[in-house]
Scaffold this motif. Structure first.
Motif, PDB file in Angstrom:
ATOM      1  N   THR A 122     -15.295  92.006 -40.218  1.00  0.00           N
ATOM      2  CA  THR A 122     -15.549  93.209 -39.408  1.00  0.00           C
ATOM      3  C   THR A 122     -15.474  92.840 -37.933  1.00  0.00           C
ATOM      4  O   THR A 122     -16.224  93.346 -37.121  1.00  0.00           O
ATOM      5  CB  THR A 122     -16.926  93.837 -39.730  1.00  0.00           C
ATOM      6  N   PHE A 123     -14.546  91.958 -37.598  1.00  0.00           N
ATOM      7  CA  PHE A 123     -14.340  91.635 -36.191  1.00  0.00           C
ATOM      8  C   PHE A 123     -13.757  92.834 -35.483  1.00  0.00           C
ATOM      9  O   PHE A 123     -13.175  93.727 -36.097  1.00  0.00           O
ATOM     10  CB  PHE A 123     -13.406  90.429 -36.040  1.00  0.00           C
ATOM     11  N   GLU A 124     -13.882  92.845 -34.159  1.00  0.00           N
ATOM     12  CA  GLU A 124     -13.350  93.954 -33.375  1.00  0.00           C
ATOM     13  C   GLU A 124     -11.830  93.898 -33.343  1.00  0.00           C
ATOM     14  O   GLU A 124     -11.236  93.210 -32.529  1.00  0.00           O
ATOM     15  CB  GLU A 124     -13.908  93.918 -31.948  1.00  0.00           C
ATOM     16  N   GLU A 125     -11.230  94.618 -34.284  1.00  0.00           N
ATOM     17  CA  GLU A 125      -9.780  94.740 -34.351  1.00  0.00           C
ATOM     18  C   GLU A 125      -9.446  95.942 -35.218  1.00  0.00           C
ATOM     19  O   GLU A 125     -10.234  96.325 -36.083  1.00  0.00           O
ATOM     20  CB  GLU A 125      -9.140  93.475 -34.929  1.00  0.00           C
ATOM     21  N   ILE A 126      -8.304  96.526 -34.981  1.00  0.00           N
ATOM     22  CA  ILE A 126      -7.862  97.658 -35.786  1.00  0.00           C
ATOM     23  C   ILE A 126      -6.954  97.131 -36.885  1.00  0.00           C
ATOM     24  O   ILE A 126      -6.066  96.318 -36.635  1.00  0.00           O
ATOM     25  CB  ILE A 126      -7.126  98.699 -34.917  1.00  0.00           C
ATOM     26  N   GLY A 127      -7.178  97.584 -38.090  1.00  0.00           N
ATOM     27  CA  GLY A 127      -6.336  97.202 -39.216  1.00  0.00           C
ATOM     28  C   GLY A 127      -7.096  96.403 -40.253  1.00  0.00           C
ATOM     29  O   GLY A 127      -8.042  95.685 -39.940  1.00  0.00           O
ATOM     30  N   LEU A 128      -6.644  96.549 -41.478  1.00  0.00           N
ATOM     31  CA  LEU A 128      -7.280  95.870 -42.603  1.00  0.00           C
ATOM     32  C   LEU A 128      -6.657  94.491 -42.814  1.00  0.00           C
ATOM     33  O   LEU A 128      -5.474  94.301 -42.552  1.00  0.00           O
ATOM     34  CB  LEU A 128      -7.108  96.701 -43.876  1.00  0.00           C
ATOM     35  N   THR A 129      -7.441  93.560 -43.318  1.00  0.00           N
ATOM     36  CA  THR A 129      -6.908  92.256 -43.681  1.00  0.00           C
ATOM     37  C   THR A 129      -6.045  92.431 -44.933  1.00  0.00           C
ATOM     38  O   THR A 129      -6.186  93.421 -45.663  1.00  0.00           O
ATOM     39  CB  THR A 129      -8.040  91.249 -43.938  1.00  0.00           C
ATOM     40  N   PRO A 130      -5.145  91.486 -45.215  1.00  0.00           N
ATOM     41  CA  PRO A 130      -4.221  91.654 -46.346  1.00  0.00           C
ATOM     42  C   PRO A 130      -4.897  91.905 -47.702  1.00  0.00           C
ATOM     43  O   PRO A 130      -4.432  92.753 -48.471  1.00  0.00           O
ATOM     44  CB  PRO A 130      -3.431  90.339 -46.354  1.00  0.00           C
ATOM     45  N   ARG A 131      -5.984  91.218 -48.010  1.00  0.00           N
ATOM     46  CA  ARG A 131      -6.623  91.414 -49.317  1.00  0.00           C
ATOM     47  C   ARG A 131      -7.255  92.796 -49.436  1.00  0.00           C
ATOM     48  O   ARG A 131      -7.214  93.413 -50.504  1.00  0.00           O
ATOM     49  CB  ARG A 131      -7.664  90.322 -49.573  1.00  0.00           C
ATOM     50  N   VAL A 132      -7.823  93.283 -48.350  1.00  0.00           N
ATOM     51  CA  VAL A 132      -8.426  94.619 -48.385  1.00  0.00           C
ATOM     52  C   VAL A 132      -7.324  95.684 -48.372  1.00  0.00           C
ATOM     53  O   VAL A 132      -7.411  96.682 -49.094  1.00  0.00           O
ATOM     54  CB  VAL A 132      -9.436  94.788 -47.221  1.00  0.00           C
ATOM     55  N   GLU A 133      -6.289  95.468 -47.606  1.00  0.00           N
ATOM     56  CA  GLU A 133      -5.130  96.372 -47.605  1.00  0.00           C
ATOM     57  C   GLU A 133      -4.568  96.514 -49.017  1.00  0.00           C
ATOM     58  O   GLU A 133      -4.215  97.617 -49.458  1.00  0.00           O
ATOM     59  CB  GLU A 133      -4.051  95.825 -46.667  1.00  0.00           C
ATOM     60  N   ALA A 134      -4.480  95.417 -49.744  1.00  0.00           N
ATOM     61  CA  ALA A 134      -3.935  95.435 -51.102  1.00  0.00           C
ATOM     62  C   ALA A 134      -4.813  96.227 -52.070  1.00  0.00           C
ATOM     63  O   ALA A 134      -4.339  96.675 -53.116  1.00  0.00           O
ATOM     64  CB  ALA A 134      -3.750  94.003 -51.606  1.00  0.00           C
ATOM     65  N   ALA A 135      -6.074  96.416 -51.734  1.00  0.00           N
ATOM     66  CA  ALA A 135      -6.998  97.153 -52.600  1.00  0.00           C
ATOM     67  C   ALA A 135      -6.926  98.664 -52.404  1.00  0.00           C
ATOM     68  O   ALA A 135      -7.455  99.417 -53.229  1.00  0.00           O
ATOM     69  CB  ALA A 135      -8.433  96.676 -52.353  1.00  0.00           C
ATOM     70  N   VAL A 136      -6.275  99.125 -51.349  1.00  0.00           N
ATOM     71  CA  VAL A 136      -6.242 100.561 -51.043  1.00  0.00           C
ATOM     72  C   VAL A 136      -5.623 101.376 -52.186  1.00  0.00           C
ATOM     73  O   VAL A 136      -6.208 102.386 -52.602  1.00  0.00           O
ATOM     74  CB  VAL A 136      -5.556 100.829 -49.686  1.00  0.00           C
TER      75      VAL A 136
END
Length: 157
Positions: A122-136
């Motif tokens: 939950t660092f200050e950045e926009i966008g999901l990390t690859p593993r979380v993106e893959a869970a969408v």
């Protein structure tokens, strides 16, 4: 039957934007059934608390803290006994505080489901990390199945 699908999270804190991302993609598929509202609440918990009035079923989509297994999807049913009492704080309205507020004002908490994803960061950045993106996509499928299940319940209006 009135079903509310609520995306929760802050898109400016990496994986915390999981809920809003799932909701954004669900809405991009086209309009939901007439009995279903899909809303990105982001960090506006007070809006969610007020919108729960008259809702028959609630599906929350949110990021879950973890120390391992980032990207793992979790689907839970949440009941009134699962919500611990906490002091009201309009500046930090987590889903648990929102549901507690609904109970505190004398309303009945609707049957509630959580589609959550264990996060990487939950660092200050926009966008999901690859593993979380893959869970969408899996989360979208879980939400669709919960909607279908709720709409198929016997005795629904």
């Amino acid at each position: 039957m009135n079903i509310l699908v609520a995306g929760i999270g802050n898109i400016f804190f990496g994986d915390d934007g999981f809920g809003p991302e799932v909701v954004r993609r669900l809405l991009a598929e086209g309009p939901p059934p007439p009995q279903v509202r899909i809303v990105d609440y982001g960090i506006r918990g007070m809006f969610l608390a007020f919108d729960l009035l008259g809702v028959d079923r609630l599906i929350l989509v949110d990021a879950l803290p973890t120390e391992n297994a980032p990207g793992e999807l979790v689907v839970l049913e949440i009941g009134p006994g699962d919500i611990e009492p906490a002091p009201f704080d309009a500046h930090q309205m987590s889903p648990a505080l929102v549901l507690g507020t609904v109970q505190r004002i004398g309303e009945t908490m609707p049957p509630t489901y959580l589609v959550g994803c264990r996060i990487d960061t939950t660092f200050e950045e926009i966008g999901l990390t690859p593993r979380v993106e893959a869970a969408v996509p899996g989360a979208m499928d879980a939400v669709r199945k919960l909607i279908d299940r709720c709409l198929a319940e016997p005795g629904r209006p």
